[in-house]
Motif scaffolding. Structure first.
Motif, PDB file in Angstrom:
ATOM      1  N   THR A 188       0.808  -1.226   0.000  1.00  0.00           N
ATOM      2  CA  THR A 188       0.000   0.000   0.000  1.00  0.00           C
ATOM      3  C   THR A 188       0.838   1.271   0.000  1.00  0.00           C
ATOM      4  OG1 THR A 188      -0.108   0.073   2.430  1.00  0.00           O
ATOM      5  CG2 THR A 188      -1.814  -1.199   1.274  1.00  0.00           C
ATOM      6  N   GLY A 189       2.102   1.173   0.413  1.00  0.00           N
ATOM      7  CA  GLY A 189       2.955   2.360   0.461  1.00  0.00           C
ATOM      8  C   GLY A 189       2.847   3.144   1.751  1.00  0.00           C
ATOM      9  N   GLU A 190       1.994   2.703   2.681  1.00  0.00           N
ATOM     10  CA  GLU A 190       1.788   3.447   3.925  1.00  0.00           C
ATOM     11  C   GLU A 190       3.059   3.506   4.759  1.00  0.00           C
ATOM     12  OE1 GLU A 190      -1.468   1.713   5.978  1.00  0.00           O
ATOM     13  OE2 GLU A 190      -2.913   2.042   4.377  1.00  0.00           O
ATOM     14  N   THR A 191       3.729   2.366   4.901  1.00  0.00           N
ATOM     15  CA  THR A 191       4.963   2.324   5.698  1.00  0.00           C
ATOM     16  C   THR A 191       6.020   3.244   5.120  1.00  0.00           C
ATOM     17  OG1 THR A 191       4.538   0.037   6.357  1.00  0.00           O
ATOM     18  CG2 THR A 191       6.809   0.832   6.541  1.00  0.00           C
ATOM     19  N   ALA A 230       9.228   8.266   5.103  1.00  0.00           N
ATOM     20  CA  ALA A 230       9.751   9.419   4.366  1.00  0.00           C
ATOM     21  C   ALA A 230       9.377  10.723   5.057  1.00  0.00           C
ATOM     22  CB  ALA A 230       9.223   9.398   2.926  1.00  0.00           C
ATOM     23  N   LYS A 231       8.146  10.820   5.518  1.00  0.00           N
ATOM     24  CA  LYS A 231       7.703  12.039   6.204  1.00  0.00           C
ATOM     25  C   LYS A 231       8.479  12.246   7.497  1.00  0.00           C
ATOM     26  CE  LYS A 231       2.971  12.169   4.380  1.00  0.00           C
ATOM     27  NZ  LYS A 231       3.192  13.396   3.604  1.00  0.00           N
ATOM     28  N   ALA A 232       8.719  11.156   8.218  1.00  0.00           N
ATOM     29  CA  ALA A 232       9.444  11.266   9.481  1.00  0.00           C
ATOM     30  C   ALA A 232      10.868  11.752   9.265  1.00  0.00           C
ATOM     31  CB  ALA A 232       9.445   9.911  10.197  1.00  0.00           C
ATOM     32  N   VAL A 233      11.514  11.265   8.205  1.00  0.00           N
ATOM     33  CA  VAL A 233      12.892  11.662   7.937  1.00  0.00           C
ATOM     34  C   VAL A 233      12.960  13.099   7.431  1.00  0.00           C
ATOM     35  CG1 VAL A 233      14.913  11.217   6.496  1.00  0.00           C
ATOM     36  CG2 VAL A 233      13.654   9.307   7.492  1.00  0.00           C
ATOM     37  N   VAL A 234      12.088  13.453   6.500  1.00  0.00           N
ATOM     38  CA  VAL A 234      12.106  14.804   5.935  1.00  0.00           C
ATOM     39  C   VAL A 234      11.839  15.847   7.010  1.00  0.00           C
ATOM     40  CG1 VAL A 234      10.923  16.372   4.342  1.00  0.00           C
ATOM     41  CG2 VAL A 234      11.506  14.065   3.607  1.00  0.00           C
ATOM     42  N   VAL A 271      15.127   7.992  -4.706  1.00  0.00           N
ATOM     43  CA  VAL A 271      14.166   6.898  -4.804  1.00  0.00           C
ATOM     44  C   VAL A 271      14.253   6.045  -3.542  1.00  0.00           C
ATOM     45  CG1 VAL A 271      13.433   4.875  -6.119  1.00  0.00           C
ATOM     46  CG2 VAL A 271      14.421   6.861  -7.312  1.00  0.00           C
ATOM     47  N   LEU A 272      13.127   5.888  -2.861  1.00  0.00           N
ATOM     48  CA  LEU A 272      13.030   5.014  -1.698  1.00  0.00           C
ATOM     49  C   LEU A 272      12.057   3.890  -2.037  1.00  0.00           C
ATOM     50  CD1 LEU A 272      12.686   7.686   1.144  1.00  0.00           C
ATOM     51  CD2 LEU A 272      14.775   6.627   0.279  1.00  0.00           C
ATOM     52  N   HIS A 273      12.400   2.680  -1.646  1.00  0.00           N
ATOM     53  CA  HIS A 273      11.511   1.573  -2.011  1.00  0.00           C
ATOM     54  C   HIS A 273      11.461   0.534  -0.909  1.00  0.00           C
ATOM     55  CE1 HIS A 273      14.567  -1.559  -2.783  1.00  0.00           C
ATOM     56  NE2 HIS A 273      15.346  -0.551  -3.180  1.00  0.00           N
ATOM     57  N   PRO A 333      19.862   8.359  -6.952  1.00  0.00           N
ATOM     58  CA  PRO A 333      20.169   7.616  -5.713  1.00  0.00           C
ATOM     59  C   PRO A 333      18.945   6.833  -5.244  1.00  0.00           C
ATOM     60  CG  PRO A 333      19.876   9.955  -5.242  1.00  0.00           C
ATOM     61  CD  PRO A 333      19.877   9.817  -6.734  1.00  0.00           C
ATOM     62  N   GLN A 334      19.166   5.594  -4.834  1.00  0.00           N
ATOM     63  CA  GLN A 334      18.041   4.777  -4.385  1.00  0.00           C
ATOM     64  C   GLN A 334      18.427   4.045  -3.115  1.00  0.00           C
ATOM     65  OE1 GLN A 334      17.854   1.196  -4.349  1.00  0.00           O
ATOM     66  NE2 GLN A 334      20.027   1.028  -4.901  1.00  0.00           N
ATOM     67  N   LEU A 335      17.410   3.711  -2.323  1.00  0.00           N
ATOM     68  CA  LEU A 335      17.643   3.036  -1.052  1.00  0.00           C
ATOM     69  C   LEU A 335      16.450   2.163  -0.696  1.00  0.00           C
ATOM     70  CD1 LEU A 335      19.272   2.712   1.635  1.00  0.00           C
ATOM     71  CD2 LEU A 335      17.928   4.634   2.521  1.00  0.00           C
ATOM     72  N   GLY A 336      16.744   0.929  -0.312  1.00  0.00           N
ATOM     73  CA  GLY A 336      15.709   0.067   0.270  1.00  0.00           C
ATOM     74  C   GLY A 336      15.467   0.533   1.694  1.00  0.00           C
ATOM     75  N   ALA A 337      14.336   1.184   1.937  1.00  0.00           N
ATOM     76  CA  ALA A 337      14.113   1.894   3.193  1.00  0.00           C
ATOM     77  C   ALA A 337      14.192   0.995   4.424  1.00  0.00           C
ATOM     78  CB  ALA A 337      12.758   2.608   3.147  1.00  0.00           C
ATOM     79  N   LEU A 338      13.808  -0.265   4.272  1.00  0.00           N
ATOM     80  CA  LEU A 338      13.803  -1.169   5.419  1.00  0.00           C
ATOM     81  C   LEU A 338      15.093  -1.982   5.535  1.00  0.00           C
ATOM     82  CD1 LEU A 338      10.138  -2.547   5.241  1.00  0.00           C
ATOM     83  CD2 LEU A 338      11.032  -0.733   6.706  1.00  0.00           C
ATOM     84  N   ASP A 339      16.012  -1.823   4.610  1.00  0.00           N
ATOM     85  CA  ASP A 339      17.211  -2.665   4.571  1.00  0.00           C
ATOM     86  C   ASP A 339      18.019  -2.667   5.870  1.00  0.00           C
ATOM     87  OD1 ASP A 339      16.453  -3.294   2.060  1.00  0.00           O
ATOM     88  OD2 ASP A 339      18.190  -2.437   1.028  1.00  0.00           O
ATOM     89  N   PRO A 340      18.329  -1.488   6.449  1.00  0.00           N
ATOM     90  CA  PRO A 340      19.149  -1.519   7.681  1.00  0.00           C
ATOM     91  C   PRO A 340      18.490  -2.305   8.811  1.00  0.00           C
ATOM     92  CG  PRO A 340      19.095   0.692   6.737  1.00  0.00           C
ATOM     93  CD  PRO A 340      18.068  -0.116   6.001  1.00  0.00           C
ATOM     94  N   LEU A 341      17.192  -2.117   8.988  1.00  0.00           N
ATOM     95  CA  LEU A 341      16.487  -2.820  10.063  1.00  0.00           C
ATOM     96  C   LEU A 341      16.376  -4.307   9.766  1.00  0.00           C
ATOM     97  CD1 LEU A 341      14.945  -2.738  12.707  1.00  0.00           C
ATOM     98  CD2 LEU A 341      12.885  -2.118  11.434  1.00  0.00           C
ATOM     99  N   VAL A 342      16.075  -4.638   8.504  1.00  0.00           N
ATOM    100  CA  VAL A 342      15.957  -6.050   8.124  1.00  0.00           C
ATOM    101  C   VAL A 342      17.288  -6.768   8.316  1.00  0.00           C
ATOM    102  CG1 VAL A 342      15.623  -7.607   6.178  1.00  0.00           C
ATOM    103  CG2 VAL A 342      14.033  -5.716   6.529  1.00  0.00           C
ATOM    104  N   THR A 343      18.377  -6.116   7.930  1.00  0.00           N
ATOM    105  CA  THR A 343      19.703  -6.720   8.079  1.00  0.00           C
ATOM    106  C   THR A 343      20.040  -6.957   9.547  1.00  0.00           C
ATOM    107  OG1 THR A 343      20.484  -5.651   6.048  1.00  0.00           O
ATOM    108  CG2 THR A 343      22.159  -6.422   7.597  1.00  0.00           C
TER     109      THR A 343
END
Length: 292
Positions: free
Chosen positions: A29-32, A37-41, A77-79, A100-110
């Motif tokens: 859904t894109g909600e997460t 993104a809003k929290a970081v900006v 790009v965030l995904h 520039p692109q980043l998997g937004a959940l990557d650090p936490l998932v790792t």
């Protein structure tokens, strides 16, 4: 000669806001992603994002259209793509475009993967599965709707939380937010010309929480509400002295009944709900005191 810069004065020109494009690509859904993104900006001053949201991206054809949009409006790009082929396609496309692109959940998932030693799920939209938690949230939302503004008083024992407060203390939106967290919340207004329902003092199961707000803040909120509705603002509803008496009576009631109190004067709905959740957890663990 001093080289110190003069202090900025009140009349100094304000920094011009910086606009930038941010592309949010999700296979759900894109909600997460949007919330992250809003929290970081929000941590940056003077920047305004132009959001491009692509939800339910689950095929190469859909992703091709996304890359076309990124090329037309270059930005970051965030995904949160789970499918490895789609993810590789997006990463390659962004390299070609220089985006520039980043998997937004990557650090936490790792971090979690390393700590738990568990394999990752490749199921798209796993957090939105139609499981028992989902139906519990929907049931809580239905409960909040049918027990809003003093409705369904006879069923309040079924609630997890009952919010009590004078008019315009964010009772309804807080209940809805709590419902999305699976908490059955009801709310009961305190009306100046009426005694509070006697049932409130006899409730055993739900946690009853009093919501208060400063009189000045409350008058301002109510005036804005009346203005929005096109109603004459010269009423007792916004009379400063009467509003102050109204808030004092509410505080005395909460103190007499030993209910925990949350001052919502400068809190967002999310912050108020978070505090309510803390109180619920404290009560369940037996750590809840009588004051806040």
């Amino acid at each position: 000669m001093s080289t110190d810069l003069p202090p900025r004065t009140a009349n100094a020109p304000r920094r011009i806001s910086t606009y930038f494009h941010v592309h949010l690509v999700s296979d759900s859904t894109g909600e997460t992603l949007n919330a992250m993104a809003k929290a970081v900006v929000a941590r940056f001053e003077g920047v305004i994002p132009i959001e491009h949201i692509y939800a339910l991206v689950r095929s190469p054809k859909q992703l091709e259209r996304v890359l076309e949009e990124i090329e037309a409006a270059p930005g970051i790009v965030l995904h949160t793509l789970v499918d490895p082929e789609l993810r590789a396609m997006l990463e390659k496309g962004c390299r070609i475009l220089g985006a520039p692109q980043l998997g937004a959940l990557d650090p936490l998932v790792t971090a979690l993967s390393g700590y738990l030693g568990a394999s990752l799920s490749s199921r798209v939209g796993a957090q939105h599965a139609l499981d028992s938690d989902y139906f519990e949230r929907m049931g809580a939302l239905d409960f909040a709707i049918h027990h809003d503004d003093g409705q369904g008083l006879a069923e309040l024992e079924r609630a997890d939380v009952v919010l009590v407060g004078v008019s315009r203390t964010s009772k309804t939106p807080t209940c809805v937010y709590l419902a999305h967290r699976g908490i059955r919340a009801a709310n009961v207004p305190l009306v100046p010309t009426q005694e509070p329902p006697e049932l409130l003092s006899r409730l055993k199961n739900p946690l009853v929480v009093g919501l208060v707000v400063s009189p000045d803040r409350l008058v301002s909120i109510r005036r804005n509400r009346l203005q929005h509705l096109g109603v004459d603002p010269n009423t007792d509803y916004v009379d400063t002295d009467l509003v102050r008496e109204e808030t004092i009576r509410a505080r005395r009631l909460f103190e007499r009944l030993g209910w925990p109190v949350i001052d919502v004067s400068r809190r967002s709905v999310e912050e108020t709900a978070a505090q309510v959740i803390n109180l619920v957890n404290e009560r369940r663990s037996g750590r809840l005191g009588a004051s806040q």
